[in-house]
Design an enzyme around this catalytic site. Structure first.
Site, mmCIF file in Angstrom:
data_model
loop_
_atom_site.group_PDB
_atom_site.id
_atom_site.type_symbol
_atom_site.label_atom_id
_atom_site.label_comp_id
_atom_site.label_asym_id
_atom_site.label_seq_id
_atom_site.Cartn_x
_atom_site.Cartn_y
_atom_site.Cartn_z
ATOM 1 N N GLY A 1 -3.677 -4.964 0.638
ATOM 2 C CA GLY A 1 -3.443 -5.703 2.096
ATOM 3 C C GLY A 1 -3.014 -6.318 1.793
ATOM 4 N N ASP B 1 8.912 3.327 13.310
ATOM 5 C CA ASP B 1 8.634 4.826 13.745
ATOM 6 C C ASP B 1 7.733 5.545 13.533
ATOM 7 O OD1 ASP B 1 5.926 2.785 12.056
ATOM 8 O OD2 ASP B 1 6.296 3.915 9.862
ATOM 9 N N GLY C 1 0.629 -5.959 2.619
ATOM 10 C CA GLY C 1 2.202 -5.120 3.725
ATOM 11 C C GLY C 1 3.260 -4.383 2.893
ATOM 12 N N LEU C 2 2.439 -4.425 1.606
ATOM 13 C CA LEU C 2 3.337 -3.485 0.913
ATOM 14 C C LEU C 2 3.660 -2.213 0.349
ATOM 15 C CD1 LEU C 2 4.228 -6.432 -1.756
ATOM 16 C CD2 LEU C 2 5.822 -5.896 0.734
ATOM 17 N N SER C 3 2.835 -1.606 1.165
ATOM 18 C CA SER C 3 2.153 -0.762 1.389
ATOM 19 C C SER C 3 1.799 0.093 -0.218
ATOM 20 C CB SER C 3 4.009 0.161 1.658
ATOM 21 O OG SER C 3 3.437 1.339 1.495
ATOM 22 N N SER C 4 0.174 -0.664 -0.250
ATOM 23 C CA SER C 4 -0.287 -0.085 -1.178
ATOM 24 C C SER C 4 -0.401 1.228 -1.041
ATOM 25 C CB SER C 4 -0.871 -0.894 -1.649
ATOM 26 O OG SER C 4 -1.954 -1.071 -0.777
ATOM 27 N N ASP D 1 6.549 4.686 5.329
ATOM 28 C CA ASP D 1 5.761 3.654 3.949
ATOM 29 C C ASP D 1 6.406 4.846 3.220
ATOM 30 O OD1 ASP D 1 5.279 1.555 5.575
ATOM 31 O OD2 ASP D 1 3.388 1.886 5.218
HETATM 32 C C1 GLA Z 1 2.340 0.372 8.451
HETATM 33 C C2 GLA Z 1 2.667 1.935 8.392
HETATM 34 C C3 GLA Z 1 3.285 2.596 8.723
HETATM 35 C C4 GLA Z 1 4.528 1.268 9.904
HETATM 36 C C5 GLA Z 1 4.257 -0.101 9.807
HETATM 37 C C6 GLA Z 1 4.657 -1.106 10.632
HETATM 38 O O1 GLA Z 1 2.946 -0.094 7.040
HETATM 39 O O2 GLA Z 1 2.210 2.700 6.880
HETATM 40 O O3 GLA Z 1 3.898 3.211 9.084
HETATM 41 O O4 GLA Z 1 3.915 1.991 10.971
HETATM 42 O O5 GLA Z 1 2.806 -0.596 9.141
HETATM 43 O O6 GLA Z 1 6.506 -0.471 10.761
#
Ligand code: GLA
Length: 716
Positions: A453, A366, A455-458, A503
């Site tokens: 933490g 991104d 990687g699911l974008s909390s 995210d």
């Molecule tokens: C995190 C960042 C995203 C993206 C991913 C990796 O989630 O917030 O913007 O860069 O890592 O793809």
């Protein structure tokens, strides 16, 4: 050999039942409690006489012992099994309310029948769940023992209750309810007839009690409304237990009621009342609190946790369970917790949700201006909002005891102590920057069931739920795309993470049943139907935690900027993803540093893989999609170097399982989750094998989520 032997030291009976030693360990393919076994008839709920009873109606004759100290008796009584459901894998909380009521009705019916036999003195309804408490039969069931004596623990409770009554003219359990209600600190859930709390004195960290609000000496005393409320509270508490550590939660559930046919306790109905005690051996996800020497040998329990703290954890687990099972009840409970924490008030409370996301493919793309393919999944961050009379913004979080107070319309400064508060503070600053003004203060309550933490974008869900909530609650109605951008600015400029837009965009704008193909260069996006037919998407949390701010994420974004600068000497492009593989191969000699070369290689080929993945997804070709996922992971491991031992182990284990079409890490990396495309019929073995092998390799206990594509931000 069955007999009762008297323990003169404790003054109680021991049930000797040698046949129990021969109980079979069930093999996986045969269960005598499944109707298909031919051993039981078709049923909803069923009473089944225990095949290896400790107590019997026709108890065998015994030879009386001659002794001054010792004595023995025939093992009169009854041991019954209560089968909860014909479904071998069902949990009680997964059954319908009416089904659970049938279980309660059967308990009551059996209690009444067993009480009629004058030899029975105490009817004990209970359930053992989980291998940790020695369960050999996995089929969902409880049990009933009709004892010809009053067991010591119950006798002790009854005697304490009698003594309390003598002094205070009050039932001890009613008094306990009053004290718990007054304190408020340990209550987990209540309905009209029942209340669940971890009492002040509990000996197990999560030892919940479910207690009747009215003075009801026996289970059988409950009317039909109370029975349906008992079904409700059992469902919520047992559902919360399984949500607590994301695993099947072992317990012993014990129904304590008054004795029967016992003249010495004829007044017990006045001073004792029915309640359920849970004995819960876990003190953490994979740690057992043993009933060891002090507990077993001295009856002196050492509890490792404060029930005030574990009750809060259970409140959070309750919301987590309800968020995925019953959104109406979730709302009710969220409102309830809101008013508990912020006080009651007449102003309206509204709840907004922004979901977590997975990225199917297109990792670290991104911020390099390419395509990504994310979708939202079910866990989410919830923001509750209510207007205040003053200008304060009072922020609380269910999972966090600190309260943050900000001032409306005043730019916030970075908070070094309570770093989590910088997310809402950063969002507010972006609102002010755009010229929006708050016409009142706010009470804010956050609740998130997204593992932090992982990687699911909390964090994106956190900011998006707050920003979207604010915008709708205060009538600004900002476009969702703008919300995503605003939240990205808050993270970039205030929190200090150089994250891309993926995210926030996915959390704000995802669509149920679809993946989102997002071009991060111009923010054009389209939805691709994401119907998995014979496959499911399994997200596995490695439970190796990372934090974006502390990780090497910012280092990677910097490396890409430098690499672009070098290439720009010859090829004029705005971002790395504008370079095709052919152009890259022709110009790669410009880069002398091996490290930069590997980074660019990942970005350019990953970008190609996203385009191929979009085509595969459109064709529902999960075999092809899986292959692309595998390539993506290998590149993230070898070229971009953001995986690590735990993610690589999960990946390796997963791709070697039957029915796994593909696997890869998702999100920023350095720990967190993998996504896995798994054939539906292989899911059980897949989870079992991955769990075993990953634990063996890393010592960590992974979490599994079977996910579907969900909607983006919305009001709940
Ligand atoms: C995190 C960042 C995203 C993206 C991913 C990796 O989630 O917030 O913007 O860069 O890592 O793809």
């Amino acid at each position: 050999m069955n007999e009762l032997r008297w323990n003169p030291l404790l003054g109680t009976w021991i049930m000797v039942a040698t046949a129990r030693q021969n109980r079979p360990h069930m093999d996986e393919n045969f269960c005598p409690f499944c109707p298909s076994s031919g051993n039981v008839r078709d049923y909803d709920v069923l009473k089944y006489d225990n095949d290896f009873p400790a107590l019997m109606v026709a108890a065998p004759k015994i030879k009386k012992i001659k002794s001054v100290l010792y004595k023995n008796e025939m093992a009169y009584g009854k041991c019954e099994v209560i089968l909860y459901s014909p479904d071998h894998k069902a949990n009680l909380f997964e059954l319908s309310d009416t089904h659970i009521e049938k279980i309660i009705d059967l308990w009551i019916k059996r209690c009444k029948t067993l009480s009629k036999n004058k030899k029975n003195k105490y009817i004990f309804v209970f359930e053992n769940k989980g291998e940790e408490v020695g369960v050999t039969m996995l089929h969902p069931h409880g049990q009933i023992y009709a004892y010809p004596f009053i067991p010591l623990k119950l006798k002790t409770e009854l005697d304490s209750a009698a003594a309390f009554y003598k002094k205070n003219r009050k039932c001890i359990i009613c008094q306990m309810n009053e004290e718990e209600v007054k304190s408020k600190k340990r209550i987990i859930y209540e309905n009209k007839s029942f209340i669940a709390y971890i009492p002040y004195f509990t000996d197990y960290p999560y030892g919940v009690f479910i207690v009747s609000k009215k003075h009801r000496p026996y289970l059988a005393d409950h009317d039909s409304e109370e029975k349906s409320n008992l079904a409700d509270i059992l469902k919520v508490i047992e559902g919360a237990f399984d949500s607590l550590f994301n695993r099947s939660f072992p317990f012993m559930m014990c129904v304590h009621q008054c004795p029967v046919n016992s003249p010495e306790y004829k007044d017990a109905k006045k001073y004792f009342h029915m309640h359920i005690e849970f004995y819960t051996p876990l003190r953490a996800k994979d740690k057992i609190k043993y009933y060891a020497s002090s507990e077993s040998g001295a009856w002196a329990a050492a509890n490792v946790a404060l029930s005030e703290d574990t009750s809060r954890e259970m409140v959070s687990a309750k919301l987590k369970y309800l968020a995925k099972s019953d959104i109406k009840k979730f709302k009710e409970q969220f409102f309830h917790e809101f008013q508990l924490l912020h006080g009651t008030g007449n102003e309206q409370i509204k709840i907004f949700k922004a979901p977590a996301r997975i990225n199917i493919i297109g990792e670290h793309i991104d911020y390099n201006g390419g395509y990504v393919l994310p979708c939202a999944i079910n866990p989410g961050c919830y923001t509750g909002l209510r207007k205040r009379k003053d200008k304060n913004i009072v922020i609380k979080d269910i999972n966090n005891s600190e309260t943050i107070v900000l001032k409306a319309n005043i730019f916030n400064k970075f908070n070094r102590k309570n770093t989590w508060s910088n997310y809402p503070a950063g969002v507010l600053n972006e609102f002010y920057r755009l010229g929006f003004k708050l016409n009142s203060g706010l009470d804010v309550l956050f609740f998130s069931d997204i593992p932090i933490g992982s990687g699911l974008s909390s964090s994106a869900a956190f900011t998006v739920s707050f920003a979207y909530g604010l915008s709708y609650f205060l009538g600004f109605f900002i476009d969702k795309k703008e919300i995503a951008l605003l939240c990205k600015r808050a993270e970039n400029n205030f929190v200090g993470v150089s994250c891309g837009i993926m995210d926030q965009f996915a959390s704000a704008l995802s669509k149920k049943g679809s993946a989102m193909l997002l071009d991060c260069a111009n923010l054009n996006y389209s939805y691709i139907p994401f119907n998995m037919d014979n496959y499911v998407m399994v997200v596995i949390d490695s439970n190796k935690k990372r934090q974006l701010t502390e990780s090497k994420y910012n280092e990677r974004t910097r490396e890409c900027k430098i690499a672009l600068k070098i290439l720009n000497k010859k090829i004029k492009v705005n971002n790395l993803c504008s370079i095709t593989p052919a152009v890259f191969e022709k110009n790669k000699k410009l880069i002398h540093d091996e490290k930069f070369l590997k980074r660019i290689k990942h970005v350019i080929y990953e970008h190609e893989r996203v385009k191929c993945a979009a085509i595969a997804l459109k064709k529902n070709d999960f075999g092809q999609l899986g292959k692309l996922l595998v390539k993506s992971h290998i590149s993230l491991r070898d070229n971009y170097e953001v995986t690590g031992y735990e993610l690589d182990s999960l990946f390796e284990i997963a791709i070697n399982q039957k029915g796994c079409a593909g696997s890869r890490m998702t999100g920023a990396g350095f720990g967190g989750c993998t996504i896995n495309i798994v054939r539906k019929d292989c899911i059980y073995d897949f989870k079992k094998n991955v769990l075993e092998q990953y634990r063996k390799k890393t010592g960590l206990y992974p979490d599994f989520y079977v996910c579907e594509a969900e909607d983006g931000a919305s009001e709940v």
